[in-house]
Structure formats: structure tokens, C-alpha cells
Design a protein around this motif. Structure first.
Motif, mmCIF file in Angstrom:
data_model
loop_
_atom_site.group_PDB
_atom_site.id
_atom_site.type_symbol
_atom_site.label_atom_id
_atom_site.label_comp_id
_atom_site.label_asym_id
_atom_site.label_seq_id
_atom_site.Cartn_x
_atom_site.Cartn_y
_atom_site.Cartn_z
ATOM 1 N N ASP A 297 -31.353 -7.007 11.186
ATOM 2 C CA ASP A 297 -30.818 -7.138 9.829
ATOM 3 C C ASP A 297 -29.298 -7.064 9.782
ATOM 4 O O ASP A 297 -28.655 -6.717 10.772
ATOM 5 N N TYR A 298 -28.766 -7.415 8.635
ATOM 6 C CA TYR A 298 -27.319 -7.434 8.411
ATOM 7 C C TYR A 298 -26.623 -8.317 9.449
ATOM 8 O O TYR A 298 -25.626 -7.921 10.067
ATOM 9 N N ASP A 299 -27.175 -9.506 9.635
ATOM 10 C CA ASP A 299 -26.605 -10.506 10.550
ATOM 11 C C ASP A 299 -26.465 -9.968 11.970
ATOM 12 O O ASP A 299 -25.531 -10.327 12.697
ATOM 13 N N GLY A 300 -27.381 -9.116 12.355
ATOM 14 C CA GLY A 300 -27.382 -8.597 13.713
ATOM 15 C C GLY A 300 -26.451 -7.423 13.947
ATOM 16 O O GLY A 300 -26.322 -6.959 15.089
ATOM 17 N N ASP A 301 -25.805 -6.934 12.892
ATOM 18 C CA ASP A 301 -24.840 -5.838 13.078
ATOM 19 C C ASP A 301 -25.514 -4.576 13.610
ATOM 20 O O ASP A 301 -24.938 -3.861 14.446
ATOM 21 N N GLN A 302 -26.722 -4.279 13.136
ATOM 22 C CA GLN A 302 -27.410 -3.075 13.610
ATOM 23 C C GLN A 302 -27.750 -3.198 15.095
ATOM 24 O O GLN A 302 -27.607 -2.242 15.857
ATOM 25 N N CYS A 303 -28.194 -4.376 15.475
ATOM 26 C CA CYS A 303 -28.495 -4.630 16.888
ATOM 27 C C CYS A 303 -27.244 -4.471 17.741
ATOM 28 O O CYS A 303 -27.264 -3.822 18.795
ATOM 29 N N LYS A 304 -26.143 -5.033 17.293
ATOM 30 C CA LYS A 304 -24.895 -4.954 18.045
ATOM 31 C C LYS A 304 -24.311 -3.549 18.045
ATOM 32 O O LYS A 304 -23.445 -3.230 18.862
ATOM 33 N N SER A 305 -24.813 -2.716 17.125
ATOM 34 C CA SER A 305 -24.350 -1.330 17.050
ATOM 35 C C SER A 305 -25.327 -0.380 17.736
ATOM 36 O O SER A 305 -25.501 0.766 17.319
ATOM 37 N N GLY A 306 -25.964 -0.867 18.780
ATOM 38 C CA GLY A 306 -26.771 0.002 19.618
ATOM 39 C C GLY A 306 -28.260 0.034 19.346
ATOM 40 O O GLY A 306 -29.005 0.687 20.075
ATOM 41 N N GLN A 307 -28.712 -0.677 18.311
ATOM 42 C CA GLN A 307 -30.128 -0.602 17.965
ATOM 43 C C GLN A 307 -30.912 -1.713 18.679
ATOM 44 O O GLN A 307 -31.395 -2.661 18.070
ATOM 45 N N HIS A 308 -31.056 -1.545 19.977
ATOM 46 C CA HIS A 308 -31.774 -2.519 20.788
ATOM 47 C C HIS A 308 -32.121 -1.902 22.142
ATOM 48 O O HIS A 308 -31.463 -0.958 22.582
ATOM 49 N N PHE A 309 -33.124 -2.430 22.806
ATOM 50 C CA PHE A 309 -33.454 -2.025 24.171
ATOM 51 C C PHE A 309 -34.483 -2.990 24.744
ATOM 52 O O PHE A 309 -35.141 -3.735 24.008
ATOM 53 N N LYS A 310 -34.630 -2.970 26.058
ATOM 54 C CA LYS A 310 -35.600 -3.816 26.740
ATOM 55 C C LYS A 310 -36.463 -2.962 27.649
ATOM 56 O O LYS A 310 -36.020 -1.921 28.153
ATOM 57 N N ILE A 311 -37.701 -3.385 27.869
ATOM 58 C CA ILE A 311 -38.617 -2.648 28.734
ATOM 59 C C ILE A 311 -39.400 -3.634 29.595
ATOM 60 O O ILE A 311 -39.483 -4.826 29.275
ATOM 61 N N ASN A 312 -39.960 -3.121 30.677
ATOM 62 C CA ASN A 312 -40.854 -3.909 31.516
ATOM 63 C C ASN A 312 -42.255 -3.325 31.382
ATOM 64 O O ASN A 312 -42.478 -2.146 31.663
ATOM 65 N N VAL A 313 -43.190 -4.138 30.952
ATOM 66 C CA VAL A 313 -44.565 -3.686 30.712
ATOM 67 C C VAL A 313 -45.430 -4.071 31.913
ATOM 68 O O VAL A 313 -45.504 -5.241 32.286
ATOM 69 N N THR A 314 -46.067 -3.089 32.530
ATOM 70 C CA THR A 314 -46.949 -3.336 33.663
ATOM 71 C C THR A 314 -48.399 -3.421 33.195
ATOM 72 O O THR A 314 -48.722 -3.085 32.050
ATOM 73 N N TYR A 315 -49.279 -3.847 34.110
ATOM 74 C CA TYR A 315 -50.682 -4.038 33.739
ATOM 75 C C TYR A 315 -51.375 -2.710 33.440
ATOM 76 O O TYR A 315 -52.122 -2.603 32.463
ATOM 77 N N GLY A 316 -51.134 -1.692 34.259
ATOM 78 C CA GLY A 316 -51.774 -0.401 34.035
ATOM 79 C C GLY A 316 -53.285 -0.499 34.071
ATOM 80 O O GLY A 316 -53.883 -1.013 35.012
ATOM 81 N N GLN A 317 -53.936 -0.047 32.992
ATOM 82 C CA GLN A 317 -55.390 -0.124 32.855
ATOM 83 C C GLN A 317 -55.842 -1.412 32.179
ATOM 84 O O GLN A 317 -57.035 -1.621 32.000
ATOM 85 N N GLY A 318 -54.876 -2.236 31.784
ATOM 86 C CA GLY A 318 -55.224 -3.429 31.027
ATOM 87 C C GLY A 318 -55.394 -3.098 29.561
ATOM 88 O O GLY A 318 -55.313 -1.942 29.146
#
Length: 234
Positions: free
Chosen positions: A137-158
Motif C-alpha cells: 500500500d501507499y505506492d509501495g512505501d511501506q514495503c520500501k520502509s522495511g515491511q517485506h521478507f522472503k522465505i524458502n518453503v521446503t516439502y516437509g510432511q507435504g
């Protein structure tokens, strides 16, 4: 002529080795349950103009995520939750050109509303590989202000059965973000618990049965270990 007795080289200490192996074997048989991860822990889901010490990537890097786990976002109606598998969308903090198949808005903010309200949004992890989250929201300002992250999801138990059927899975606010007027409809209680595979009417009793079964299993395993120790010592 009296034959000398052969002294045994096995003492109490050596007998404890197989006991430890037995203990490890018993405990290793316990299956891990699906997990709920509260994003940001006590800090919640906000940009660093509101919470200056948030670092969601650092938080995510300390966790291991698998299919069937849930991410719990504690935020308010002034912040959104966008999930995407598209790195370009994530990098640009912009979902305007996102496709239905790779980007989902799980909650939408309402900038026109002067009053904000707390919301809790539960997002299931249903696809292996890299997954990206941000507030768009707010043209991406919240994202650019630290509100973001990435993760790697493994299969685990399915995936559990409750997430394999689209009609049983939680619904997002809209297939693709871009409708700021839509109110979040994925609000869940703060004490949200991972949904079970059984019907809703049986959840309470099944939870108790599951907890009881785990307790009985652990007690049985401990009894086996103790019995093994006694057998080796005596």
C-alpha cells in the motif's frame, strides 16, 4: 586344576551406550507437527516508520518453513499482506502488473478510513520454493520502509488434506491485490490454531485426542527406555 575365571570387560558404563541409542531411536520416531509462525513475533507486521526496530528478513532467516505451515500476520487495517512467487513484483514493491497465478493479496488496507483496527491474517504455505511477502500500500512505501521478507518453503510432511482442497483453504481478500477499497476478510482470532484435517465439528475433541495420544506415546517411550536400562544394568 581350577580354571581361572574370565573377567567380563562389560561394565555398567558400557551398558548405558545402547540405552542412549535406544533413547535416540524412540525420540526420533516422533513426527513434527505443522507450525504457526507469528511474523515479527511481538513486533507484529508494520513498516519501520511505526516500528523502527523491525527486521523481517532477519526474523525469517532464523526459521525453517515447510508446506502446511501458517504465517500469522498481526497488523492493522492500515497495512496489507501481499504474497507473491514473482521476484520482480517483490523487488519493485508493486503488484499492479502481477498475475493471478503468482500473486495474492491476503488483506487490504483502507486508507480512506481515519480509524485503524487490529487484524490478524493467517496465510498457509502451499507451494515449495521461494515465496515473497510485502505490504503493497501507499505506492509501495511501506514495503520500501522495511515491511517485506522472503522465505524458502521446503516439502516437509507435504500438504495436509485441509489445504489440498481449494474450498477448504483460507480465502484471500482478492486474487490479485489492487482493490484498496476491499476490507480484509481473512481476519482470524489472535489464538489461531492450525486447522486440522477433520471436519470442523470434530476439531475440539480431535485436538484433545491428539494431545492425549502424544502424551501416551511419550510415556510409553520413556518406559521402554527405563526398561532397557534396567535390563542392561542387571
Amino acid at each position: 586344576m581350577e580354571r581361572g575365571r574370565r573377567s567380563s570387560s562389560f561394565g555398567p558404563m558400557s551398558s548405558t551406550v545402547p540405552c542412549f541409542l535406544l533413547l535416540l531411536f524412540c525420540l526420533s520416531g516422533s513426527a513434527e507437527a505443522y507450525k504457526n509462525y507469528t511474523v515479527g513475533d511481538s513486533l507484529g507486521w508494520f513498516d519501520n516508520t511505526e516500528k523502527s526496530n523491525v527486521n523481517y528478513q532477519k526474523w525469517a532467516d532464523s526459521k525453517e518453513f515447510s508446506l502446511g505451515d501458517f504465517l500469522i500476520f498481526n497488523s492493522d487495517t492500515n497495512h496489507s499482506v501481499v504474497q507473491t512467487y514473482n521476484f520482480t513484483t517483490y523487488k519493485e514493491c508493486d503488484y499492479d502488473d502481477a498475475q493471478d497465478k503468482d500473486t495474492t493479496q491476503w488483506s487490504a488496507s483502507d486508507p480512506s478510513n481515519t480509524q485503524t483496527h487490529p487484524v490478524t491474517v493467517a496465510v498457509p504455505l502451499v507451494k515449495e520454493g521461494m515465496t515473497y511477502f510485502f505490504s503493497g500500500d501507499y505506492d509501495g512505501d511501506q514495503c520500501k520502509s522495511g515491511q517485506h521478507f522472503k522465505i524458502n518453503v521446503t516439502y516437509g510432511q507435504g500438504l495436509p488434506k485441509s489445504l489440498k482442497s481449494p474450498e477448504d483453504a483460507p480465502s484471500p481478500a482478492s486474487p490479485v491485490a489492487g482493490d484498496d477499497d476491499s476490507a480484509p476478510d481473512t481476519i482470524v482470532p489472535s489464538n489461531f490454531s492450525h486447522p486440522k484435517e477433520e471436519n470442523d465439528d470434530d476439531k475440539a475433541s480431535d485436538d484433545q485426542k491428539s494431545s492425549s495420544s502424544v502424551s501416551i506415546l511419550m510415556h510409553a517411550q520413556l518406559h521402554i527406555v527405563l526398561l532397557g536400562i534396567l535390563l542392561f544394568l542387571f
